[in-house]
Write a protein that holds these residues in place. Structure first.
Motif: not given
Lengths: 242, 242
Positions: B159-160, B163-165, B188-191, B195-197
């Motif tokens: 998500t945007p 991406r910023a993170r 954080e983003v990797a987790q 999870q989402r995919h």
């Protein structure tokens, strides 16, 4: 900033690790100089990893053999000079047996000397004596003993059996990709040297040694000095000094 | 063996790490080919770490800005060619937005493409879909989406906010020398992506990401693919193929 060069390949894993140490040293320089740390504030630097005949074997053979490592080193140094390098570091302790011939051939370059930089660093830390772990070629050339003596630092040397164990760790261990063997060999000798010399600091005077020994459990409580790290700091200092 | 080049400096820590990965890949090649692992069995390789204007910023600006990273990359590539390199790898994913212009200018060189190599590798592993962690510049250029689509691998994007993170982890983290911040951002983003995919593998599509994320506790249980490692293996294969 000036362009700097790294004459590596002796061995290649040590050359790669030296770039890591140099990048880290550049970050420290930026922080000292109050520069923002960013990709664009690093000095241009080139790493040459060229095949060079074995340095220790050359030093143990006759004069004709001793020329063999010199030629590819001179070639690579000339190409680093052509790329614009003003200062060059060699992440191989044994190769410093040829330092004066390399420096004489390229007077326009500042070819750093790993043992001189290490000796100055030990003297600055007020270290009166240190034990040297190195290749047979480095012991034979005497580069560390001479540099340490000039800086007023006493140099303890391992026994012949310990030297053989260090060589095993370097050649059958790191250079052959067998890190557990290397760690055992180096760890044993490091412990023995520290015990025999009242906890004196150890100079990891072959660039392959810290590759296997860094963070190893056998080094708990030992005082280790990595000349490659000191050399990387010296190179970063030259790069930002101009 | 043929001489190979590494066009680095984007960022320098990633360039240094790429040499480490390449050296490791060469050792693997020697073992596969039945060669003794020794300093003299590595191919000659040169690393150019030159200052290059920020790639993502150039891709987000107008056409005049977009030229800025190209010029120093072309210069360094020309010098690597002059040193005898036949094949070159770039350890910067975002820089591949300029890949075709670099390859067109130096048709005598084989300029490897990190996203093509990664896509082929995922397809060879039978991976049907993967999530991409990368810079804004890499998303904007679409190099991964195109390469993965050609290989029949679906590409999930963050998500945007995610991406910023990621950008924060790259620029305020790794590039600025703050690894703990980078590890938090990427972790954080990797987790969230995994999870989402449904536990899909993650492509660490910026060379700075694995520098902070490798071995981090946040990655336990995640399937991570490092394109820099795949690129290093491809470069080693080319070096020994001749």
């Amino acid at each position: 900033m000036q362009v700097v060069g790294i004459l590596g390949g002796m061995g290649p894993a040590a050359g790669a690790d030296f770039v890591r140490l140099f990048v880290q040293s550049c970050i420290e320089r930026m922080q000292v100089l109050g520069l923002a740390v960013s990709d664009q504030h690093f000095p241009e630097h080139w790493l040459a990893q060229v095949p060079v005949p074995d340095r220790t074997r050359a030093l143990e053979a006759d004069a004709a053999w001793a020329q063999q490592p010199l030629e590819p080193m001179l070639q690579a140094l000339g190409r680093l000079a052509a790329l614009g390098a003003r200062c060059v570091a060699m992440p191989c302790n044994t190769a410093h047996a040829w330092h004066s011939r390399l420096q004489d051939r390229f007077p326009q370059l500042d070819v750093l000397h790993i043992a001189e930089e290490m000796a100055l660093n030990l003297a600055a830390h007020g270290v009166p004596a240190a034990a040297l772990m190195a290749t047979d070629g480095t012991y034979r050339s005497g580069v560390y003993e001479q540099a340490l003596a000039r800086a007023g630092v006493q140099c303890h040397l391992p026994t012949p059996a310990e030297r053989a164990r260090i060589m095993q760790g370097i050649y059958d261990g790191v250079k052959a990709g067998n890190m557990p063997l290397a760690q055992r060999c180096f760890g044993e000798v490091a412990q023995a040297l520290a015990q025999r010399h009242g906890g004196a600091p150890l100079i990891l005077g072959c660039t392959e040694i810290p590759l296997a020994l860094d963070g190893a459990p056998q080094t708990a409580g030992l005082r280790l000095f990595n000349p490659a790290q000191v050399l990387a700091q010296a190179l970063a200092q030259r790069a930002y000094a101009a």
